[in-house]
Structure formats: structure tokens, C-alpha cells
Design a protein around this motif. Structure first.
Motif, PDB file in Angstrom:
ATOM      1  N   GLY A  33      41.740  51.614  52.741  1.00 53.61           N
ATOM      2  CA  GLY A  33      41.012  50.353  52.594  1.00 53.61           C
ATOM      3  C   GLY A  33      39.519  50.523  52.409  1.00 53.61           C
ATOM      4  O   GLY A  33      38.829  49.573  52.110  1.00 53.61           O
ATOM      5  N   THR A  35      35.887  51.123  51.105  1.00 53.64           N
ATOM      6  CA  THR A  35      35.237  50.971  49.813  1.00 53.64           C
ATOM      7  C   THR A  35      34.053  51.921  49.754  1.00 53.64           C
ATOM      8  O   THR A  35      33.103  51.761  50.489  1.00 53.64           O
ATOM      9  N   GLU A 137      31.982  47.608  54.622  1.00 51.93           N
ATOM     10  CA  GLU A 137      31.299  47.417  53.344  1.00 51.93           C
ATOM     11  C   GLU A 137      30.178  48.436  53.404  1.00 51.93           C
ATOM     12  O   GLU A 137      29.318  48.362  54.290  1.00 51.93           O
ATOM     13  N   SER A 198      35.190  43.389  44.616  1.00 47.69           N
ATOM     14  CA  SER A 198      36.439  43.872  45.223  1.00 47.69           C
ATOM     15  C   SER A 198      37.463  42.757  45.435  1.00 47.69           C
ATOM     16  O   SER A 198      38.599  43.037  45.793  1.00 47.69           O
ATOM     17  N   ASP A 200      39.562  39.443  46.919  1.00 48.82           N
ATOM     18  CA  ASP A 200      40.020  39.021  48.246  1.00 48.82           C
ATOM     19  C   ASP A 200      40.778  40.162  48.924  1.00 48.82           C
ATOM     20  O   ASP A 200      42.002  40.144  49.034  1.00 48.82           O
ATOM     21  N   CYS A 201      40.018  41.139  49.403  1.00 50.21           N
ATOM     22  CA  CYS A 201      40.659  42.348  49.930  1.00 50.21           C
ATOM     23  C   CYS A 201      41.470  42.075  51.189  1.00 50.21           C
ATOM     24  O   CYS A 201      42.448  42.764  51.444  1.00 50.21           O
ATOM     25  N   CYS A 202      41.101  41.099  51.957  1.00 47.24           N
ATOM     26  CA  CYS A 202      41.703  40.972  53.284  1.00 47.24           C
ATOM     27  C   CYS A 202      42.490  39.692  53.479  1.00 47.24           C
ATOM     28  O   CYS A 202      42.802  39.322  54.609  1.00 47.24           O
TER      29      CYS A 202
END
Ligand SMILES: C[C@H](O)[C@H](O)[C@H]1CNC2=NC(N)=NC(=O)C2=N1
Length: 208
Positions: A33, A35, A137, A198, A200-202
Motif C-alpha cells: 500500500g 506510495t 503519504e 492515487s 480513492d486508495c482506501c
């Protein structure tokens, strides 16, 4: 432990060997996960940047002092507040993190002597991300890494953010963090750009 398939330096190998077995096992896989943003150019001076400059350290401390943490819904606010306070630079007890993003994020910059040490630190952090299923991040240029911890869902500052911030402090010590003057890098804005791209990663996935 077999680290033969992993490219790490002797220093990282020594530090990671001291970690719990579970952490060591996870090392052979990168943090899914996390980045990581790489840029080939060096840090740009503030005056050259087209973006709004980051606040200077005293300014950031003043802003951070005024900001209240915005914890993720459902958190134990009292426990989180107690764990958070010693991490904050505004607290005056040696903490180095700054509240940002309307209190929903913790930010800090780390500097090391070489890129190799910086990368070893980031590798160790990414291992902890994998264990906790939580990503930062962050951005890196040469020997400097900017890290922001915030929880995307449910939005706010969570126990994972606070735990991982404390773990970063400890790992940075292990990897030989060096003192830094007021940094003029644009690393926070590099991380911002990565966040924008990135998606809506979560957002929890719904089953079809
Ligand atoms: C589905 C999965 O648990 C989520 O995407 C996790 C993964 N890592 C995460 N990391 C961060 N920083 N915030 C999250 O909300 C988050 N959620």
C-alpha cells in the motif's frame, strides 16, 4: 532468516535482524500500500517554486499549536491525545511532528547522511506499513524523506497514524538520522501530488 533475495545494506540487515520475527518475514515483500514517489531532480529552493511555500519551522509550530487533532470517528480520543502530545513539536518536549490538514494528519521530515541510509529507513517503514496495513503519504529526494500520516477511511487521525509516527522516530534513530536545518524542499507538495493522482486508495471495496 533468508534475506538473500532482498537487496539491503549491511546496516539495514543488522537493524532488521533485531526486529520481531514477524517483521523480518514480511521484509521479503514490499509494502503493497505504500506510495513511494521518486523524483530525479534535487530539492528546489522555495523562491523557484510555483507552489505555495511550506511554512517555516517556527510558523509550522505556531500553526500546529493552534490546530486541534481531528481523530478518526470511533477512536478512543483520550488515549490518542495522550499518545499524540509527546510526538508534537509544539509540545516542547522534543517531539518533531506537526499537525496538518486541519488536524487530520501528522507530518515530519527526516534527513540522513546518504541515500542508502534514507532508503534503508524507508524500507523499514514500509515493512511496518505492511504489518499494520496502513500506508503513508510520503516523498523522497536523495537523503530526505517527508512523511505524512493520516487515515483516509474513516477520515482523520487514528491510532495507526500515531503508532507509526512513533515507530518512524525510533527507526530514524536506528538508521542514523541527522539534524536538519530549516528544510526548503518541496517534499510535502510532491506527496500532495501523489495523493491527487492515487485516487480513492482506501475506500473499502464492495463485493459485486
Ligand atoms: C481496505 C484497506 O484496509 C484500507 O484500504 C486501508 C489500507 N491502508 C490505509 N492507509 C491509510 N493511510 N488510511 C487508510 O484508511 C487505509 N486503509
Amino acid at each position: 532468516m533468508n534475506l538473500s533475495r532482498t537487496i539491503i545494506t549491511p546496516t539495514a540487515r543488522r537493524i532488521i535482524s533485531g526486529l520481531p520475527a514477524r517483521s523480518q518475514q514480511s521484509l521479503t515483500a514490499p509494502c503493497g500500500g505504500a506510495t513511494t514517489v521518486f523524483y530525479r531532480h534535487r530539492c528546489v529552493a522555495r523562491s523557484q517554486s510555483t507552489m505555495s511555500p511550506p511554512p517555516s519551522q517556527p510558523q509550522a509550530q505556531a500553526q500546529s499549536a493552534a490546530l486541534q487533532p481531528a481523530f478518526s470517528p470511533g477512536s478512543d480520543q483520550t488515549a490518542l491525545q495522550a499518545a499524540l502530545v509527546p510526538l508534537l513539536s509544539a509540545h516542547g518536549a522534543g517531539g518533531r511532528w506537526t499537525l496538518a490538514g486541519e488536524g487530520q494528519a501528522l507530518e515530519r521530515t527526516f534527513k540522513f547522511k546518504t541515500f542508502a541510509k534514507t532508503w534503508d529507513f524507508m524500507t523499514a517503514v514500509s515493512l511496518q506499513c505492511k504489518i499494520q496495513n496502513h500506508h503513508p503519504e510520503w516523498s523522497n529526494v536523495f537523503n530526505t524523506t517527508f512523511i505524512r500520516w493520516t487515515t483516509h477511511s474513516p477520515k482523520g487521525l487514528s491510532s495507526k497514524d500515531i503508532d507509526l509516527a512513533a515507530i518512524c522516530d525510533s527507526l530514524a534513530r536506528d538508521f542514523g538520522e541527522i539534524d536538519q536545518q530549516d528544510l526548503t524542499c518541496q517534499l510535502p507538495s510532491l506527496a500532495d501530488k501523489a495523493v491527487t493522482s492515487s485516487g480513492d486508495c482506501c475506500v473499502p471495496k464492495t463485493k459485486k
